[in-house]
Design an enzyme around this catalytic site. Structure first.
Site, PDB file in Angstrom:
ATOM      1  N   ASP A  22       0.844  -1.183   0.000  1.00  0.00           N
ATOM      2  CA  ASP A  22       0.000   0.000   0.000  1.00  0.00           C
ATOM      3  C   ASP A  22       0.887   1.243   0.000  1.00  0.00           C
ATOM      4  O   ASP A  22       1.579   1.510   0.979  1.00  0.00           O
ATOM      5  CB  ASP A  22      -0.897  -0.041   1.252  1.00  0.00           C
ATOM      6  CG  ASP A  22      -1.671   1.254   1.437  1.00  0.00           C
ATOM      7  OD1 ASP A  22      -1.777   2.029   0.465  1.00  0.00           O
ATOM      8  OD2 ASP A  22      -2.158   1.487   2.558  1.00  0.00           O
ATOM      9  N   ASN A  24      -0.228   4.515  -0.463  1.00  0.00           N
ATOM     10  CA  ASN A  24      -0.830   5.789  -0.027  1.00  0.00           C
ATOM     11  C   ASN A  24      -1.501   5.711   1.344  1.00  0.00           C
ATOM     12  O   ASN A  24      -2.206   6.626   1.746  1.00  0.00           O
ATOM     13  CB  ASN A  24      -1.815   6.325  -1.082  1.00  0.00           C
ATOM     14  CG  ASN A  24      -3.055   5.442  -1.207  1.00  0.00           C
ATOM     15  OD1 ASN A  24      -3.138   4.396  -0.550  1.00  0.00           O
ATOM     16  ND2 ASN A  24      -4.006   5.849  -2.022  1.00  0.00           N
ATOM     17  N   ASP A  26      -3.946   3.927   2.636  1.00  0.00           N
ATOM     18  CA  ASP A  26      -5.385   3.731   2.889  1.00  0.00           C
ATOM     19  C   ASP A  26      -5.725   2.282   3.237  1.00  0.00           C
ATOM     20  O   ASP A  26      -6.887   1.919   3.367  1.00  0.00           O
ATOM     21  CB  ASP A  26      -6.225   4.203   1.685  1.00  0.00           C
ATOM     22  CG  ASP A  26      -5.967   3.353   0.437  1.00  0.00           C
ATOM     23  OD1 ASP A  26      -5.110   2.435   0.497  1.00  0.00           O
ATOM     24  OD2 ASP A  26      -6.612   3.594  -0.591  1.00  0.00           O
ATOM     25  N   ASP A  30      -1.755  -1.013  -3.755  1.00  0.00           N
ATOM     26  CA  ASP A  30      -2.014  -0.166  -4.928  1.00  0.00           C
ATOM     27  C   ASP A  30      -0.781  -0.072  -5.820  1.00  0.00           C
ATOM     28  O   ASP A  30       0.280  -0.619  -5.514  1.00  0.00           O
ATOM     29  CB  ASP A  30      -2.482   1.222  -4.481  1.00  0.00           C
ATOM     30  CG  ASP A  30      -1.505   1.871  -3.509  1.00  0.00           C
ATOM     31  OD1 ASP A  30      -0.286   1.667  -3.666  1.00  0.00           O
ATOM     32  OD2 ASP A  30      -1.959   2.568  -2.580  1.00  0.00           O
ATOM     33  N   ASP A  99      -4.398  -9.326 -16.406  1.00  0.00           N
ATOM     34  CA  ASP A  99      -5.376 -10.405 -16.349  1.00  0.00           C
ATOM     35  C   ASP A  99      -6.551  -9.985 -17.219  1.00  0.00           C
ATOM     36  O   ASP A  99      -7.038  -8.867 -17.102  1.00  0.00           O
ATOM     37  CB  ASP A  99      -5.851 -10.590 -14.900  1.00  0.00           C
ATOM     38  CG  ASP A  99      -5.939 -12.040 -14.509  1.00  0.00           C
ATOM     39  OD1 ASP A  99      -6.628 -12.791 -15.215  1.00  0.00           O
ATOM     40  OD2 ASP A  99      -5.336 -12.424 -13.491  1.00  0.00           O
ATOM     41  N   ASP A 200      -8.123 -15.383 -18.126  1.00  0.00           N
ATOM     42  CA  ASP A 200      -8.823 -16.077 -17.051  1.00  0.00           C
ATOM     43  C   ASP A 200      -9.824 -17.106 -17.602  1.00  0.00           C
ATOM     44  O   ASP A 200     -10.618 -16.776 -18.489  1.00  0.00           O
ATOM     45  CB  ASP A 200      -9.583 -15.015 -16.242  1.00  0.00           C
ATOM     46  CG  ASP A 200     -10.174 -15.555 -14.961  1.00  0.00           C
ATOM     47  OD1 ASP A 200      -9.406 -15.895 -14.061  1.00  0.00           O
ATOM     48  OD2 ASP A 200     -11.421 -15.622 -14.862  1.00  0.00           O
ATOM     49  N   GLU A 254      -5.464 -19.620 -18.830  1.00  0.00           N
ATOM     50  CA  GLU A 254      -5.798 -20.503 -17.715  1.00  0.00           C
ATOM     51  C   GLU A 254      -6.684 -21.617 -18.259  1.00  0.00           C
ATOM     52  O   GLU A 254      -7.710 -21.362 -18.897  1.00  0.00           O
ATOM     53  CB  GLU A 254      -6.543 -19.755 -16.624  1.00  0.00           C
ATOM     54  CG  GLU A 254      -6.764 -20.642 -15.411  1.00  0.00           C
ATOM     55  CD  GLU A 254      -7.702 -20.064 -14.368  1.00  0.00           C
ATOM     56  OE1 GLU A 254      -7.635 -20.497 -13.213  1.00  0.00           O
ATOM     57  OE2 GLU A 254      -8.525 -19.190 -14.703  1.00  0.00           O
ATOM     58  N   HIS A 327      -2.526 -17.115  -6.842  1.00  0.00           N
ATOM     59  CA  HIS A 327      -3.528 -16.595  -5.909  1.00  0.00           C
ATOM     60  C   HIS A 327      -4.684 -17.568  -5.688  1.00  0.00           C
ATOM     61  O   HIS A 327      -5.577 -17.272  -4.907  1.00  0.00           O
ATOM     62  CB  HIS A 327      -4.072 -15.275  -6.463  1.00  0.00           C
ATOM     63  CG  HIS A 327      -4.807 -15.485  -7.755  1.00  0.00           C
ATOM     64  ND1 HIS A 327      -4.169 -15.891  -8.911  1.00  0.00           N
ATOM     65  CD2 HIS A 327      -6.125 -15.407  -8.064  1.00  0.00           C
ATOM     66  CE1 HIS A 327      -5.063 -16.036  -9.874  1.00  0.00           C
ATOM     67  NE2 HIS A 327      -6.263 -15.749  -9.386  1.00  0.00           N
ATOM     68  N   ASP A 328      -4.701 -18.685  -6.388  1.00  0.00           N
ATOM     69  CA  ASP A 328      -5.815 -19.632  -6.266  1.00  0.00           C
ATOM     70  C   ASP A 328      -5.499 -20.848  -5.403  1.00  0.00           C
ATOM     71  O   ASP A 328      -6.364 -21.722  -5.249  1.00  0.00           O
ATOM     72  CB  ASP A 328      -6.241 -20.123  -7.662  1.00  0.00           C
ATOM     73  CG  ASP A 328      -7.046 -19.081  -8.410  1.00  0.00           C
ATOM     74  OD1 ASP A 328      -7.697 -18.242  -7.757  1.00  0.00           O
ATOM     75  OD2 ASP A 328      -7.026 -19.098  -9.654  1.00  0.00           O
TER      76      ASP A 328
HETATM   77  C1  GLC Z   1      -9.842 -17.931 -12.253  1.00  0.00           C
HETATM   78  C2  GLC Z   1      -9.075 -17.018 -11.328  1.00  0.00           C
HETATM   79  C3  GLC Z   1      -9.768 -17.019 -10.010  1.00  0.00           C
HETATM   80  C4  GLC Z   1     -11.170 -16.471 -10.197  1.00  0.00           C
HETATM   81  C5  GLC Z   1     -11.927 -17.298 -11.233  1.00  0.00           C
HETATM   82  C6  GLC Z   1     -13.167 -16.598 -11.668  1.00  0.00           C
HETATM   83  O1  GLC Z   1      -9.788 -19.243 -11.865  1.00  0.00           O
HETATM   84  O2  GLC Z   1      -7.736 -17.415 -11.240  1.00  0.00           O
HETATM   85  O3  GLC Z   1      -9.075 -16.295  -9.045  1.00  0.00           O
HETATM   86  O4  GLC Z   1     -11.849 -16.499  -8.986  1.00  0.00           O
HETATM   87  O5  GLC Z   1     -11.161 -17.487 -12.392  1.00  0.00           O
HETATM   88  O6  GLC Z   1     -12.862 -15.439 -12.387  1.00  0.00           O
END
Ligand code: GLC
Length: 550
Positions: A22, A24, A26, A30, A99, A200, A254, A327-328
């Site tokens: 972060d 700034n 908040d 960012d 993304d 995605d 993906e 992140h999944d």
């Molecule tokens: C993909 C993304 C995931 C998201 C899903 C729906 O699997 O990696 O984080 O929740 O698509 O967009």
């Protein structure tokens, strides 16, 4: 436009913007924070960045529910901050990919708001159906996040399809107007200078005609009717021919549940290549069945098979994307390594994948060996899928058991704040953070690891630096040894000038080992090891070594 395939020489760093830094005060990560940390990312040896979504979004799925594709969310600093960040990244010789989430939008997107009111041309932008004559939902498909895949809209008085959360209606890609919108979005970002897209769940965009009931699967009903659907290649070719071929850009798709054979229909290096690389999840399934919420014991043999299959089957035909975290999924040390041997296993896991052929991706925090998070209440979780799981699924488990399951399976484990130092909130923000920090941040953080030659962080730097110098890693051939071992992972990479042998122990004990016959370790050079004084014929817990010959 000639495609230079620059991505084959790139190491990517994935940023989950909310939790990275972060700038700034908040409490929300960012782009100002990213700009501050570009030199840090570069110092890892990474020369590409993948941004998880930065667009305006109500945040029902942390930005994967987009309400405006042509802007940057003000909470991340808006377009001006993005343009500065892009310029600064390019000045440092780094590429930036966005993304691109086009299977669905947010229900707050203008298109959906107009579609539900039947305002043209948006009326058929989404997949609308009435109930069936027998009063049943239009079909029996499941959504991935929140129950059935259909929700009633009181304005239009019809049901809309959402393969993910209720607030993520699926676009009707069969409508040529929708495809025109996608092309416009692509051009907009590419013209701005962005270097490509991570697309995605792109393999879901074409649904089988008639949206038939799924009579086979007990869960994830419908997936075989929309994954790699009937027009997927036609649509991707259209995007390629009309947009992507005109820029020196890359695409990373993906692709849930994909085999190398199917992947090659997208990424084969021949004239019909539609996509440059695929994110395949096979290596993410060595401790679960199908996906994270069906956990099993970790099986090294499953992991090795996944690595081997993709290395072998794509060799000379398509290009691999290499990763262990994003992140999944929960943190990799907590899954395939050991929190008790955190540093050793973190370094070993880095070694296991970084010397394979393909383009490696690191996910923020992986480079310092971050681990899973153990909140005391399910309400601390933010993720829509995690919360739905706790409140609606696994009803036979007690609340405590369900919470423990989240500790192990939730993707929020990898979404806690990046651990920069040991000050309050791990140096992520000076304000009130939007999300939790892992309680171990005083011990595991960047500031502490920077000066320590033996830290996980500096090991990543070393490994990436070596990888970049080795032609056999980038262009050579992969070969595996002791395939049947359930604790030892050994592979070589070789080209006509050099070869390396990578040795990784997945055991928490000291183990005896023998290298393959053709490799004389005493004649090779040990170029990497996560222990100071390795022994000739035995491996320490989670030991990793790389030997080099030329
Ligand atoms: C993909 C993304 C995931 C998201 C899903 C729906 O699997 O990696 O984080 O929740 O698509 O967009």
């Amino acid at each position: 436009m000639v495609h230079t395939d620059w991505y084959k020489n790139t190491v990517f760093y994935q940023i989950w913007p909310r939790s990275f830094r972060d700038g700034n005060g908040d409490g929300m990560g960012d782009l100002y924070g990213v700009i501050e940390k570009l030199d840090y990312i570069k110092s890892l040896g990474c020369d590409g960045i993948w941004f998880s979504p930065l667009y305006p979004s109500p945040g029902a799925d942390c930005g994967y529910d987009i309400s405006d594709y042509m802007d940057i969310d003000p909470q991340f600093g808006g377009m001006e901050a993005f343009e500065t960040c892009l310029r600064e990244a390019h000045n440092r010789g780094m590429k930036v990919i966005m993304d691109l989430v086009i299977n669905h939008t947010s229900d707050e997107h203008e298109w959906f708001q107009k579609s539900r009111r039947r305002i043209d041309p948006y009326t058929d932008y989404y997949i609308w159906r009435p109930l069936r004559d027998d009063g049943k939902l239009p079909n029996n498909w499941d959504s991935h996040f929140e129950g059935k895949a259909w929700t009633f809209d009181p304005v239009r008085r019809e049901y809309y399809l959402h393969l993910f959360a209720v607030k993520q209606p699926d676009l009707n890609m069969d409508n040529p107007l929708v495809r025109e919108e996608v092309k416009k979005i692509m051009r907009f970002w590419l013209d701005k200078g962005v270097d490509g897209f991570r697309e995605d769940v792109i393999t879901f965009i074409s649904k089988k005609e008639g949206l038939p009931d799924d009579r086979i699967l007990p869960v994830y009903k419908g997936i075989f009717y929309y994954n790699h659907g009937p027009h997927i290649h036609a649509y991707l070719r259209e995007f390629r021919d009309e947009v992507l071929s005109q820029y020196d850009c890359m695409t990373l798709a993906e692709a849930p549940m994909v085999t190398p054979k199917v992947a090659l229909k997208y990424i084969d290096e021949g004239p019909d290549k539609q996509i440059d690389m695929m994110i395949q999840n096979e290596a993410m399934c060595a401790d679960c069945f199908f996906q994270d919420y069906f956990p099993t014991k970790f099986h090294l043999r499953k992991l090795k098979r996944a690595f081997r299959t993709w290395q072998k089957k794509l060799d000379g035909k398509g290009w691999n994307m290499l990763f262990l975290e994003n992140h999944d999924h929960p943190r990799i040390i907590s899954r395939y390594g050991s929190e008790a041997f955190r540093e050793a296993s973190g370094k070993m896991l880095a070694t296991a994948y970084l010397f394979q052929k393909g383009t490696p991706f690191l996910y923020q925090g992986q480079e310092i060996g971050m681990t899973n998070w153990h909140p005391s209440s399910w309400e601390d979780y933010e993720d829509v899928a995690t919360r739905y799981y706790y409140t609606h699924k696994a009803r036979k488990l007690t609340p405590r058991q369900r919470l423990h399951k989240l500790w192990r399976c939730s993707r929020d484990s990898a979404r806690t704040l990046m651990q920069w130092d040991d000050s309050e909130n791990a140096g992520f923000t000076t304000g009130k953070p939007w999300f939790a920090v892992n309680e171990n941040y005083r011990e595991i953080n960047v500031a502490r690891q920077e000066p320590d030659r033996n830290s996980v962080l500096n090991y990543y730097r070393l490994a990436i630096g070596l990888r970049k110098k080795l032609s056999c890693v980038r262009w050579g051939t992969y070969q595996e040894y002791r395939k049947g071992s359930d604790w030892l992972y050994m592979y070589s990479m070789r080209d006509d000038r050099q070869k390396i042998l990578v040795i990784c122990s997945f055991s928490d004990r000291v183990r005896k080992f023998r290298p393959p016959k053709e490799f004389h370790l005493d004649k090779g050079k040990r170029i990497l090891c996560n222990y100071p004084e390795p022994e000739e014929d035995r491996l320490n817990p989670y030991e990793a070594r790389v030997y080099f010959w030329n």
